[in-house]
Scaffold this motif. Sequence first.
Motif, short mmCIF file in Angstrom:
data_model
loop_
_atom_site.label_atom_id
_atom_site.label_comp_id
_atom_site.label_asym_id
_atom_site.label_seq_id
_atom_site.Cartn_x
_atom_site.Cartn_y
_atom_site.Cartn_z
N ASN A 7 23.13 21.85 110.14
CA ASN A 7 24.38 21.16 110.48
C ASN A 7 24.30 19.64 110.35
OD1 ASN A 7 25.57 23.68 111.17
ND2 ASN A 7 24.56 23.57 113.17
N LEU A 8 23.65 19.19 109.30
CA LEU A 8 23.68 17.76 108.98
C LEU A 8 24.88 17.47 108.10
CD1 LEU A 8 19.93 16.98 108.21
CD2 LEU A 8 21.16 16.71 110.37
N PRO A 9 25.35 16.23 108.05
CA PRO A 9 26.46 15.90 107.15
C PRO A 9 26.10 16.19 105.69
CG PRO A 9 25.99 14.10 108.66
CD PRO A 9 24.87 15.07 108.81
N ASP A 10 27.06 16.64 104.93
CA ASP A 10 26.85 16.87 103.50
C ASP A 10 26.83 15.54 102.77
OD1 ASP A 10 26.74 19.64 103.68
OD2 ASP A 10 28.93 19.82 103.56
N ARG A 11 25.80 15.31 101.98
CA ARG A 11 25.72 14.11 101.15
C ARG A 11 26.11 14.46 99.73
NH1 ARG A 11 25.64 9.68 100.47
NH2 ARG A 11 23.59 8.72 100.19
N VAL A 12 26.97 13.64 99.14
CA VAL A 12 27.30 13.79 97.73
C VAL A 12 26.02 13.65 96.93
CG1 VAL A 12 28.60 12.79 95.81
CG2 VAL A 12 29.62 12.85 98.10
N GLN A 13 25.85 14.49 95.93
CA GLN A 13 24.63 14.47 95.12
C GLN A 13 24.75 13.46 93.98
OE1 GLN A 13 21.80 16.36 96.04
NE2 GLN A 13 23.15 16.51 97.83
N LYS A 14 23.63 12.93 93.57
CA LYS A 14 23.59 12.01 92.42
C LYS A 14 23.85 12.79 91.13
CE LYS A 14 20.28 8.90 92.30
NZ LYS A 14 18.94 8.26 92.36
N ILE A 233 15.39 4.31 102.98
CA ILE A 233 15.13 5.54 103.73
C ILE A 233 15.69 5.45 105.14
CG2 ILE A 233 13.27 6.86 104.82
CD1 ILE A 233 11.89 6.97 102.17
N PRO A 234 15.50 4.34 105.88
CA PRO A 234 16.17 4.23 107.18
C PRO A 234 17.69 4.42 107.09
CG PRO A 234 14.49 2.55 107.01
CD PRO A 234 14.56 3.22 105.66
N ILE A 242 20.19 11.43 111.84
CA ILE A 242 18.87 11.76 112.38
C ILE A 242 18.12 10.48 112.78
CG2 ILE A 242 18.59 14.05 111.38
CD1 ILE A 242 17.12 12.80 109.01
N ARG A 243 18.90 9.50 113.19
CA ARG A 243 18.38 8.28 113.80
C ARG A 243 19.27 7.99 115.00
NH1 ARG A 243 17.36 2.52 110.57
NH2 ARG A 243 16.22 1.48 112.25
N SER A 244 18.73 7.40 116.03
CA SER A 244 19.46 7.31 117.31
C SER A 244 20.83 6.66 117.18
CB SER A 244 18.62 6.54 118.33
OG SER A 244 18.39 5.21 117.89
N ASP A 245 20.98 5.70 116.27
CA ASP A 245 22.23 4.95 116.17
C ASP A 245 23.42 5.82 115.78
OD1 ASP A 245 21.03 1.89 116.04
OD2 ASP A 245 19.75 3.36 115.07
N THR A 246 23.18 6.88 115.00
CA THR A 246 24.28 7.77 114.58
C THR A 246 24.04 9.21 115.03
OG1 THR A 246 23.16 8.08 112.43
CG2 THR A 246 24.88 6.38 112.55
N PHE A 247 23.06 9.41 115.87
CA PHE A 247 22.65 10.77 116.29
C PHE A 247 23.81 11.55 116.88
CE2 PHE A 247 20.66 13.96 118.94
CZ PHE A 247 19.55 14.37 118.20
N ASP A 248 24.49 10.97 117.87
CA ASP A 248 25.58 11.67 118.54
C ASP A 248 26.83 11.78 117.68
OD1 ASP A 248 24.02 11.98 120.78
OD2 ASP A 248 24.79 10.19 121.79
N HIS A 249 26.98 10.84 116.76
CA HIS A 249 28.20 10.80 115.96
C HIS A 249 28.39 12.06 115.13
CE1 HIS A 249 31.55 8.84 113.93
NE2 HIS A 249 31.04 9.20 112.77
N PHE A 250 27.30 12.66 114.64
CA PHE A 250 27.41 13.80 113.74
C PHE A 250 27.13 15.14 114.41
CE2 PHE A 250 26.54 10.34 110.62
CZ PHE A 250 27.71 10.50 109.88
N LEU A 251 26.90 15.15 115.71
CA LEU A 251 26.67 16.43 116.40
C LEU A 251 27.98 17.21 116.52
CD1 LEU A 251 24.18 15.48 119.26
CD2 LEU A 251 23.71 16.78 117.19
#
Length: 251
Positions: A7-14, A233-234, A242-251
Amino acid sequence: MNYTINNLPDRVQKPRDSGITMVMDKGLSLREVENFIEVAGVYTDMVKLGWATSYVTPNLDQKLKLYKEAGIPVYFGGTLFEAMIVRGQFDDYRRLLDKYNLAYAEVSDGSIEITHQEKCRYITELAKQVTVISEVGSKDVQKIFAPYKWIQLMKAEIEAGSWKVIAEARESGNVGIYRDSGEVRQGLVDEILTQIPEQSIIWEAPQKPQQVWFIKLVGANVSLGNIAPNDVIPLETLRLGIRSDTFDHFL
């Protein structure tokens, strides 16, 4: 990825038309480019050789070859375009793009004074040769445009042939769409997005709080520019929540 997280956000592929990460190369060595590509190349959509660093960069041909072999488009910063335009060297600039086999060019007017009509003519001419990215906004902290002006300029440049418009912030992130403290001019951004499609804009966001703000506003696939090589990468972890700054935003 190395393992599964549900359940991570979908990233557009290159190759991407949105969710672009544009990296600022301010003078990496060949070895540093190799290391950067090894670690972060998969997450990098394009590289800008900042302002006019390409003029003084040793081993420029070899550097461009490394990026090309990695499938990462490179373009020269808009200040180089301005430096040549103000000296009457537009034809020389066009030949330069051909010499280095560049597929992209940046048109800006952050350091020179030309009419916007003239800037749009340059965009239209270069669009016959390469894919044009144009930058809106001044590098002068004293020049603050009203939102309607940003919208007007962006619309005209897209109509003139720009593939994307860049919202100016400099490599420091304290002008243009930001206050001198680095804080986002939120009202300006909100107003721009009422008139300009989000997919048409690359927001310069060199600072982590700026990246977080735009990801929360637009989503994981917001296009961000002037990213430092060590921040790629950050930034990708911010996009995925999957970093604290946006962790709750995508749950």
